[in-house]
Write a protein that holds these residues in place. Structure first.
Motif, short mmCIF file in Angstrom:
data_model
loop_
_atom_site.label_atom_id
_atom_site.label_comp_id
_atom_site.label_asym_id
_atom_site.label_seq_id
_atom_site.Cartn_x
_atom_site.Cartn_y
_atom_site.Cartn_z
N GLY A 213 0.82 -1.20 0.00
CA GLY A 213 0.00 0.00 0.00
C GLY A 213 0.85 1.25 0.00
O GLY A 213 2.05 1.22 -0.30
N PRO A 214 0.24 2.39 0.38
CA PRO A 214 0.95 3.66 0.33
C PRO A 214 2.15 3.73 1.28
O PRO A 214 3.06 4.51 1.08
CB PRO A 214 -0.12 4.68 0.73
N ASN A 215 2.15 2.90 2.34
CA ASN A 215 3.25 2.95 3.31
C ASN A 215 4.26 1.82 3.11
O ASN A 215 5.11 1.60 3.97
CB ASN A 215 2.69 2.87 4.73
N PHE A 216 4.15 1.11 1.98
CA PHE A 216 5.01 -0.06 1.79
C PHE A 216 6.49 0.31 1.83
O PHE A 216 7.29 -0.34 2.51
CB PHE A 216 4.69 -0.73 0.45
N VAL A 217 6.89 1.36 1.10
CA VAL A 217 8.31 1.71 1.03
C VAL A 217 8.85 2.06 2.41
O VAL A 217 9.92 1.61 2.81
CB VAL A 217 8.53 2.87 0.04
N GLN A 218 8.08 2.86 3.16
CA GLN A 218 8.54 3.23 4.50
C GLN A 218 8.61 2.01 5.42
O GLN A 218 9.59 1.81 6.14
CB GLN A 218 7.60 4.29 5.10
N ASN A 219 7.56 1.20 5.38
CA ASN A 219 7.48 0.08 6.32
C ASN A 219 8.40 -1.08 5.98
O ASN A 219 8.97 -1.71 6.87
CB ASN A 219 6.03 -0.43 6.40
N ALA A 220 8.51 -1.39 4.69
CA ALA A 220 9.23 -2.60 4.29
C ALA A 220 10.65 -2.34 3.82
O ALA A 220 11.46 -3.27 3.75
CB ALA A 220 8.46 -3.31 3.17
N ILE A 221 11.00 -1.09 3.49
CA ILE A 221 12.34 -0.80 2.98
C ILE A 221 13.07 0.22 3.84
O ILE A 221 14.12 -0.05 4.40
CB ILE A 221 12.27 -0.34 1.50
N LEU A 222 12.49 1.42 3.97
CA LEU A 222 13.19 2.47 4.72
C LEU A 222 13.31 2.17 6.21
O LEU A 222 14.34 2.43 6.82
CB LEU A 222 12.49 3.82 4.51
N GLY A 223 12.24 1.61 6.79
CA GLY A 223 12.28 1.28 8.22
C GLY A 223 13.36 0.25 8.54
O GLY A 223 14.23 0.49 9.39
N PRO A 224 13.34 -0.91 7.86
CA PRO A 224 14.41 -1.89 8.11
C PRO A 224 15.80 -1.34 7.80
O PRO A 224 16.76 -1.65 8.50
CB PRO A 224 14.05 -3.04 7.16
N LEU A 225 15.92 -0.52 6.75
CA LEU A 225 17.23 0.06 6.42
C LEU A 225 17.71 0.95 7.57
O LEU A 225 18.88 0.90 7.96
CB LEU A 225 17.14 0.88 5.13
N GLN A 226 16.81 1.75 8.12
CA GLN A 226 17.21 2.60 9.24
C GLN A 226 17.68 1.77 10.43
O GLN A 226 18.68 2.11 11.08
CB GLN A 226 16.04 3.50 9.67
N GLY A 227 16.97 0.67 10.72
CA GLY A 227 17.39 -0.19 11.82
C GLY A 227 18.79 -0.75 11.60
O GLY A 227 19.62 -0.78 12.52
N LYS A 228 19.08 -1.19 10.38
CA LYS A 228 20.41 -1.72 10.07
C LYS A 228 21.48 -0.64 10.19
O LYS A 228 22.57 -0.87 10.73
CB LYS A 228 20.43 -2.31 8.65
N ARG A 229 21.15 0.56 9.68
CA ARG A 229 22.12 1.66 9.74
C ARG A 229 22.41 2.07 11.18
O ARG A 229 23.55 2.37 11.54
CB ARG A 229 21.61 2.85 8.92
N GLU A 230 21.37 2.09 12.02
CA GLU A 230 21.59 2.45 13.43
C GLU A 230 22.60 1.50 14.06
O GLU A 230 23.52 1.94 14.77
CB GLU A 230 20.26 2.40 14.19
N SER A 231 22.43 0.19 13.81
CA SER A 231 23.35 -0.79 14.40
C SER A 231 24.76 -0.62 13.85
O SER A 231 25.75 -0.70 14.60
CB SER A 231 22.85 -2.21 14.09
N THR A 232 24.88 -0.38 12.55
CA THR A 232 26.19 -0.26 11.93
C THR A 232 26.89 1.01 12.37
O THR A 232 28.09 1.01 12.69
CB THR A 232 26.05 -0.28 10.39
N ILE A 233 26.15 2.12 12.41
CA ILE A 233 26.73 3.39 12.87
C ILE A 233 27.15 3.29 14.33
O ILE A 233 28.19 3.83 14.74
CB ILE A 233 25.72 4.53 12.65
N ASP A 234 26.37 2.58 15.12
CA ASP A 234 26.72 2.40 16.53
C ASP A 234 28.04 1.63 16.65
O ASP A 234 28.89 1.95 17.49
CB ASP A 234 25.59 1.65 17.24
N ARG A 235 28.23 0.62 15.80
CA ARG A 235 29.49 -0.14 15.84
C ARG A 235 30.68 0.75 15.46
O ARG A 235 31.77 0.60 16.00
CB ARG A 235 29.40 -1.36 14.91
N ILE A 236 30.46 1.67 14.52
CA ILE A 236 31.53 2.60 14.14
C ILE A 236 31.91 3.48 15.33
O ILE A 236 33.09 3.66 15.64
CB ILE A 236 31.08 3.47 12.95
#
Length: 279
Positions: free
Chosen positions: A101-124
């Motif tokens: 639906g209209p929130n697919f990109v945010q929910n299924a792509i951008l949201g998970p990407l942000q979670g991964k980036r948070e973990s990776t940036i934290d490791r840096i």
């Protein structure tokens, strides 16, 4: 026409075609070398200037302080991982056109990407902090957007990670109280980490405690998102937008716990199995 003249003309054409082909290859190699050779190239290229239909993320490499020599290899690995994460998200964006639906990109792509980036940036930040002053405020670089239009607010700070605000935290949430417990309907249940740890060396106790509290905070934030996003997305929304990113964060946090213990005793093995959660 003399046979030798035909051969000469053929030779000239072959040389021209070969030179053009070599030039094209060289140009492609230059593009590849420019992107791969620079630690933040793909990250910077996609940060703030993505074309429509591409994901734009704030550049991390340019925001880092001087990196201690002992931390450079680990920081480089994680900068490369940030680039990989953006490439994978862009690939998913391209291959999932028309889905959801209209929130697919945010929910299924951008949201998970942000979670991964948070973990990776934290490791840096942690890698730098082991040898120097740990950089602060990098979490605001985790959120990305599509085509320059904000999904979670590119460049804006990620959702608040204030333990006191988001959980009622220590002793209340998942890791120490709710984990291992099937949890009430509509709540997220995660395996308890603390009870699976070996004896914690005195030198590691403060760091282990901080990360146990962070596990609680992560569950509290995921539960909050579960409540505030009720009715959004499709059948896989909770897995893709909440449980998946939560697992990524827990993997990184649990790994930090094991590493802290392993500096002064035998490093515990198999704790990653405690990362996945369920609803």
């Amino acid at each position: 026409m003399p046979a030798t003249g035909g051969r000469h003309r053929l030779s000239r054409r072959t040389k021209i075609a070969t030179a053009a082909f070599a030039l094209a290859i060289a140009g492609g190699a230059l593009v590849i070398a420019t992107t791969v050779g620079d630690p933040g190239a793909a990250n910077a290229a996609s940060g703030g200037q993505a074309a429509a239909g591409q994901i734009s993320c704030p550049d991390v490499a340019s925001k880092l302080p001087a990196i201690p020599a002992q931390a450079q290899a680990e920081v480089q690995r994680n900068l490369t991982l940030l680039n990989t994460q953006i490439s994978e998200a862009n690939n998913r964006l391209a291959t999932s056109v028309g889905q959801g639906g209209p929130n697919f990109v945010q929910n299924a792509i951008l949201g998970p990407l942000q979670g991964k980036r948070e973990s990776t940036i934290d490791r840096i930040a942690i890698a730098i902090g082991r040898q120097g002053e740990k950089p602060q405020g990098l979490g605001g670089l985790a959120a990305c957007s599509v085509g320059g239009q904000s999904g979670a607010g590119a460049g804006a700070p990620a959702p608040a990670q204030n333990p006191a605000q988001s959980s009622g935290n220590t002793g209340n949430t998942g890791n120490a109280g709710q984990n291992g417990n099937a949890g009430n309907a509509g709540q997220i249940s995660c395996p308890d980490v603390e009870s699976q740890l070996p004896a914690i060396p005195a030198q590691a106790q403060a760091e282990v405690q901080r990360n146990l509290e962070l596990l609680d905070t992560q569950i509290a934030e995921a539960n909050n998102r579960l409540v505030t996003s009720a009715g959004q997305g499709g059948a896989n929304f909770v897995q893709n937008a909440i449980l998946g990113p939560l697992e990524d964060k827990r993997v990184a946090t649990i790994n930090r716990i094991a590493t802290a213990i392993g500096r002064n005793a035998a490093k515990p093995q198999g704790l990653d199995a405690l990362a996945p959660c369920s609803r």
